[in-house]
Design a protein around this motif. Structure first.
Motif, PDB file in Angstrom:
ATOM      1  N   VAL A  62     111.068  -9.130  -3.547  1.00  0.00           N
ATOM      2  CA  VAL A  62     111.701 -10.087  -2.643  1.00  0.00           C
ATOM      3  C   VAL A  62     110.662 -11.026  -2.055  1.00  0.00           C
ATOM      4  O   VAL A  62     109.560 -10.607  -1.705  1.00  0.00           O
ATOM      5  N   ILE A  63     111.013 -12.304  -2.006  1.00  0.00           N
ATOM      6  CA  ILE A  63     110.215 -13.289  -1.289  1.00  0.00           C
ATOM      7  C   ILE A  63     111.099 -13.861  -0.184  1.00  0.00           C
ATOM      8  O   ILE A  63     112.233 -14.285  -0.430  1.00  0.00           O
ATOM      9  N   PHE A  64     110.590 -13.798   1.027  1.00  0.00           N
ATOM     10  CA  PHE A  64     111.274 -14.365   2.185  1.00  0.00           C
ATOM     11  C   PHE A  64     110.707 -15.761   2.407  1.00  0.00           C
ATOM     12  O   PHE A  64     109.509 -15.919   2.655  1.00  0.00           O
ATOM     13  N   VAL A  65     111.558 -16.782   2.314  1.00  0.00           N
ATOM     14  CA  VAL A  65     111.149 -18.168   2.501  1.00  0.00           C
ATOM     15  C   VAL A  65     111.602 -18.617   3.890  1.00  0.00           C
ATOM     16  O   VAL A  65     112.784 -18.520   4.219  1.00  0.00           O
ATOM     17  N   ASN A  66     110.641 -19.052   4.707  1.00  0.00           N
ATOM     18  CA  ASN A  66     110.928 -19.440   6.097  1.00  0.00           C
ATOM     19  C   ASN A  66     111.730 -18.363   6.828  1.00  0.00           C
ATOM     20  O   ASN A  66     112.771 -18.645   7.417  1.00  0.00           O
ATOM     21  N   PRO A  67     111.266 -17.120   6.825  1.00  0.00           N
ATOM     22  CA  PRO A  67     112.024 -16.056   7.489  1.00  0.00           C
ATOM     23  C   PRO A  67     112.015 -16.208   9.005  1.00  0.00           C
ATOM     24  O   PRO A  67     111.184 -16.932   9.564  1.00  0.00           O
ATOM     25  N   SER A  68     112.922 -15.479   9.663  1.00  0.00           N
ATOM     26  CA  SER A  68     113.076 -15.571  11.115  1.00  0.00           C
ATOM     27  C   SER A  68     111.983 -14.814  11.868  1.00  0.00           C
ATOM     28  O   SER A  68     111.918 -14.896  13.091  1.00  0.00           O
ATOM     29  N   SER A  69     111.153 -14.082  11.148  1.00  0.00           N
ATOM     30  CA  SER A  69     110.071 -13.312  11.767  1.00  0.00           C
ATOM     31  C   SER A  69     108.878 -13.316  10.822  1.00  0.00           C
ATOM     32  O   SER A  69     109.060 -13.309   9.604  1.00  0.00           O
ATOM     33  N   PRO A  70     107.649 -13.288  11.349  1.00  0.00           N
ATOM     34  CA  PRO A  70     106.481 -13.159  10.477  1.00  0.00           C
ATOM     35  C   PRO A  70     106.215 -11.702  10.095  1.00  0.00           C
ATOM     36  O   PRO A  70     105.354 -11.429   9.266  1.00  0.00           O
TER      37      PRO A  70
END
Length: 115
Positions: A62-70
């Motif tokens: 999985v790649i999170f793009v511009n996620p809501s948390s770092p």
């Protein structure tokens, strides 16, 4: 606006579920947000022709793009909640999140850095 892209490679051993998730929520968000997350993932699976729930051991990428948390742990916990068939309402993407043999997780922030 969350957006999910799903690819599934059933002939690999174990099969690989590959996700690209834009604007993913984190685990501390309201349960209704995580439920919408599941619903969006189910729609993305259906659009990709992936039958759910998956009931065999898999690898997850999985790649999170511009996620809501770092924080990857908070992002991954929310994702596991959305995937797991024993959590939330309705069937999950997986019959059980314990079927994940290996998880490769990353985050990406396109665009200029924030100050």
């Amino acid at each position: 606006q969350m957006q999910c892209v799903v690819k599934y490679f059933p002939t690999q051993h174990p099969p690989l579920l590959q996700l690209s998730i834009h604007d993913a929520p984190h685990r501390r968000m309201h349960v209704a947000t995580i439920q919408r997350y599941r619903d969006d993932l189910k729609k993305a699976c259906a659009a990709a022709g992936v039958a759910t729930p998956i009931s065999e051991p898999i690898d997850l990428s999985v790649i999170f793009v511009n996620p809501s948390s770092p924080d990857l742990d908070n992002l991954l916990t929310a994702l596991y909640q959305a995937l797991d068939g024993h959590t939330l309402k309705g069937p999950g993407i997986l019959s059980d999140d314990g079927l994940i043999s290996k998880a490769t997780v990353s985050k990406f922030y396109p665009g200029p850095p924030n100050k």
